[in-house]
Design an enzyme around this catalytic site. Structure first.
Site, PDB file in Angstrom:
ATOM      1  N   GLU A 116      46.511  66.518 174.936  1.00 14.08           N
ATOM      2  CA  GLU A 116      46.070  66.832 173.573  1.00 14.08           C
ATOM      3  C   GLU A 116      45.777  68.329 173.413  1.00 14.08           C
ATOM      4  OE1 GLU A 116      46.560  64.585 171.554  1.00 14.08           O
ATOM      5  OE2 GLU A 116      46.097  62.639 172.441  1.00 14.08           O
ATOM      6  N   HIS A 140      37.173  65.119 172.205  1.00 18.74           N
ATOM      7  CA  HIS A 140      37.888  63.899 171.817  1.00 18.74           C
ATOM      8  C   HIS A 140      37.392  62.756 172.693  1.00 18.74           C
ATOM      9  CE1 HIS A 140      40.952  60.966 170.995  1.00 18.74           C
ATOM     10  NE2 HIS A 140      41.527  61.103 172.172  1.00 18.74           N
ATOM     11  N   HIS A 142      37.021  58.204 173.069  1.00 14.44           N
ATOM     12  CA  HIS A 142      37.462  56.878 172.620  1.00 14.44           C
ATOM     13  C   HIS A 142      36.224  56.032 172.321  1.00 14.44           C
ATOM     14  CE1 HIS A 142      41.673  57.294 174.752  1.00 14.44           C
ATOM     15  NE2 HIS A 142      41.435  58.223 173.839  1.00 14.44           N
ATOM     16  N   GLU A 170      20.013  59.886 159.202  1.00 20.49           N
ATOM     17  CA  GLU A 170      20.299  61.241 159.700  1.00 20.49           C
ATOM     18  C   GLU A 170      21.734  61.685 159.418  1.00 20.49           C
ATOM     19  OE1 GLU A 170      21.093  59.343 164.068  1.00 20.49           O
ATOM     20  OE2 GLU A 170      20.305  61.373 164.038  1.00 20.49           O
ATOM     21  N   HIS A 211      42.225  54.659 167.713  1.00 19.35           N
ATOM     22  CA  HIS A 211      42.314  55.519 168.905  1.00 19.35           C
ATOM     23  C   HIS A 211      40.972  56.165 169.277  1.00 19.35           C
ATOM     24  CE1 HIS A 211      44.809  58.698 171.248  1.00 19.35           C
ATOM     25  NE2 HIS A 211      43.561  58.738 171.650  1.00 19.35           N
TER      26      HIS A 211
END
Ligand code: 13P
Ligand code: ZN
Length: 275
Positions: A116, A140, A142, A170, A211
Site C-alpha cells: 500500500e 491502515h 483491518h 467524543e 477491508h
C-alpha cells in the site's frame, strides 16, 4: 544516532504493537508509515546504507521529493514488529522527482515496503500540503467493527459520518470533518490510492469497504487515538443495530450544535441533516 534508539522508531513500534493488541492486524493485515522530520533524517544519515537501487513507487508524489519514511514491510506481521523491528520495518528515501524510492535501512531478511506504499505516499502528499506540514502518520488497519458496518450501512460519507458521530459523544470532536468511504476496490495499487487520497483532501479518516480504514494524524498518539475512537464507535453502533435497529433515542442535531459551540469545533451542515 542508533536508529533503534530514536524516539520516532520507538513510538512507531509501540503504536504498531498497540494495533496488534487490539486485534486489527491478523496475518500481514495493515500497514503504517511515518514521515521523518528533517532533523530526524539528518540525525541518522551515518547509519543509512546506499546499496539498494531506486525502484518505481508506482505513482507520482512530487510533493514528497527528498523525504524519508519509516514504513512496515509487505507481508510482514504486525505481531512480529516488536520482536524483530529491523526485519519488519524499513526506512525509504524518495527521489528528487517523487517517482522512485530506495530502501536505506531495515528489512534485514529481505522484502519490500508495504504493497500500500502508493496509498500511504499519496495520502502523505495531500496531508503535508493541507495541514501545513503537520501530519506525519498514515495508518491502515483491518478494524473489525468498521469492516462489519460496511456490509450494513449504505457506502456514503454522509451516512457513515452521522451514524458514527451519534454512537459516541467524543466522535464529532475527534473527527469534525467526518469520514470518507471508498467502495470495494482491489487493494495495493494506484487506483485505490487515488480514491483514498482524494478523500484525504478533506477527511482524516477514510474507510475501505469490506477491508478496513486509513487514518492520518500529526503524532502516533493522535493517529492511533483517532483509529481507536472510530472503531469503538462502530462497535457501539453494531451493538445498537443488533438489539434495536430503531434507536429509542440518540444524540440530536440540536445536541451536536451545543457540543460544537462548547468544544469550539465546526461541524459541517452536510452531516446535520434531519432524518
Ligand atoms: P502489506 O503486507 O503489503 O502491507 O499488505 C497488507 C494490507 O493490509 C493490504 O491492504
Ligand atoms: Zn489492508
Amino acid at each position: 544516532m542508533r536508529i533503534m534508539d530514536t524516539k520516532f522508531v520507538r513510538g512507531f513500534i509501540k503504536m504498531a504493537d498497540d494495533g496488534f493488541q487490539q486485534g486489527w492486524h491478523e496475518a500481514n493485515g495493515g500497514n503504517l508509515s511515518y514521515r521523518l522530520t528533517p532533523n530526524e533524517a539528518e540525525s541518522i544519515q551515518n547509519r543509512l546504507s546506499d546499496h539498494d537501487p531506486w525502484k518505481p513507487i508506482g505513482t507520482s508524489v512530487p510533493g514528497l521529493a527528498g523525504e524519508y519514511f519509516l514504513v512496515t514491510g509487505s507481508g510482514k506481521y504486525f505481531r512480529n514488529i516488536i520482536v524483530d523491528p529491523e526485519a519488519s520495518l524499513c526506512i525509504v528515501e524518495i527521489d528528487d522527482k517523487g517517482e522512485n524510492y530506495r530502501v536505506r535501512w531495515g528489512l534485514v531478511e529481505g522484502g519490500r515496503p508495504t504493497s500500500e506504499l502508493p496509498a500511504h505516499l499519496m495520502n502523505h502528499e495531500v496531508k503535508k500540503r493541507t495541514t501545513n506540514d503537520q501530519h506525519r502518520v498514515i495508518y491502515h488497519a483491518h478494524t473489525t467493527n468498521i469492516i462489519a458496518l460496511t456490509f450494513v450501512l449504505p457506502l456514503e460519507d454522509k451516512i457513515f459520518t452521522r451514524e458514527l458521530w451519534e454512537s459516541a459523544t467524543e466522535c464529532p470532536v475527534l473527527f469534525p470533518k467526518g469520514v470518507g468511504v471508498v467502495p470495494w476496490m482491489v487493494p495495493g495499487g494506484r487506483a485505490i490510492a487515488v480514491e483514498t487520497s482524494k478523500r484525504m483532501e478533506y477527511h482524516d479518516v477514510v474507510i475501505w469497504a469490506h477491508h478496513g480504514m486509513f487514518c492520518s494524524g500529526s503524532t502516533f498518539d493522535l493517529t492511533f487515538g483517532l483509529m481507536h475512537a472510530v472503531e469503538k464507535s462502530a462497535e457501539i453502533l453494531l451493538k445498537v443495530l443488533a438489539v434495536r435497529p430503531d434507536k429509542l433515542q440518540t444524540i440530536t442535531v440540536e445536541n451536536f450544535r451545543d457540543l460544537a459551540k462548547d468544544f469550539h469545533v465546526t461541524l459541517s451542515e452536510e452531516y446535520l441533516y434531519e432524518k
